[in-house]
Design an enzyme around this catalytic site. Sequence first.
Site, short mmCIF file in Angstrom:
data_model
loop_
_atom_site.label_atom_id
_atom_site.label_comp_id
_atom_site.label_asym_id
_atom_site.label_seq_id
_atom_site.Cartn_x
_atom_site.Cartn_y
_atom_site.Cartn_z
CB CYS A 157 -57.34 82.58 -20.57
SG CYS A 157 -56.90 83.27 -22.16
CB CYS A 186 -57.82 76.44 -22.56
SG CYS A 186 -58.64 77.76 -23.48
CG HIS A 232 -61.78 85.27 -22.56
ND1 HIS A 232 -61.63 85.26 -21.19
CD2 HIS A 232 -60.65 84.67 -23.06
CE1 HIS A 232 -60.49 84.69 -20.88
NE2 HIS A 232 -59.88 84.33 -21.99
#
Length: 401
Positions: free
Chosen positions: A91, A387, A357
């Site tokens: 991510c 994260c 996202h």
Amino acid sequence: MAEAYIYDAVRTPRGKGKSNGSLHEITSLQLATQALKAIKDRNNLDTSKVDDVILGCVTPIGEQGSDIARIAVLNADYSETTAGVQVDRFCASGLEACNIAAAKVMTGEADMAIGGGVEAMSRVPMGSNGGAWATNPEIAMKSYFAPQGIGADLIATKYGFSRDDVDAYAVESQKRASRAWKEGRFKKSVVPVMDQLGVTILAHDETVRGDTTMQTLAALNPSFEQMGQMAFDDVVRQRYPEIEKVNHVHHAGNSSGIVDGASAVLIGTKEMGEQLGLKARARIKGFASIGSEPSIMLTGPSLVTQKLLGKLGMTPEDIDLYELNEAFASVVLRMMQHLNIPHEKMNVNGGAIAMGHPLGATGGMILGTMLDELERSGKETGLITLCVGAGMGTATVIERV
């Protein structure tokens, strides 16, 4: 070492990452191409001065495979001397790409570089590239592997966040994102996505729901409870024996949305900026990555923030604004709790719970959001962090100039 300056940042709007999403017909190549073209056109950029383009991409297979960064460079009609490379830190890939671009500038390898990322999640599904961690018992068992949603629920359980807590955070994210769009806070960076005929396909983030309430979220069932009952709760309780029962509080409404999108951030030396007639908007003060416990997985942002601020001789109070990717509501609540960060400093324009996202692109997107907000609000210093899968965190501090 040279200093690295940010000269521009663009992103596409985020389109719903399903077959009925507005960007589903747009390929990953086109998303990345249009972001790179926007950087070139907005700055009248001599692309022969751009040494490298680094793009995050978390699922680099199919149309996103074979080093999509270099292929997008060619498709965007950049100079053939501009190199391109794809990177994957789950991510945080988009922010890692920007940090690599900055590092190249600071060390003298590049005078000008572009970081960012791309992910067309409606076309290349998350997880479709496989991987050993979830499937090979050799590593899965000794690292207490569990899916991210279980880790998010474990954070909520371990650190005392209720269903009401995470839902209230999600409602506020939606309200802030809706307000930001209404007030034009994203207009400086968002570039519409066009089809082959030049017709605008999407000009706004598609998943913002400003009318979200606690009541509408209360109707949603926990997303990871059944998964937990299939043994993953038992797995994480072996790692965290103090937890009697995992409280499953996350669902689609308080977790990041699956979306399509791309981002690009132009980074260079002061001298190259002056040569090209560009005005620096911010200076990159520093960046860092860290590993964290992989089973709970999502606690890295607090740890990497402490690491980076320590390297810079700063404290959390020295940061004016924070952008933390809203992978799950508990991730943000835990960082605010751990570092005593007031909510009025955190994600002031909403986040991925509202806007989605697009895995490889998000880091570059929120870096641009931070840059715009520092300028809009007249504040000086911002920290951007995410994260990361398998237990990591990545962070960057920028200072407005």
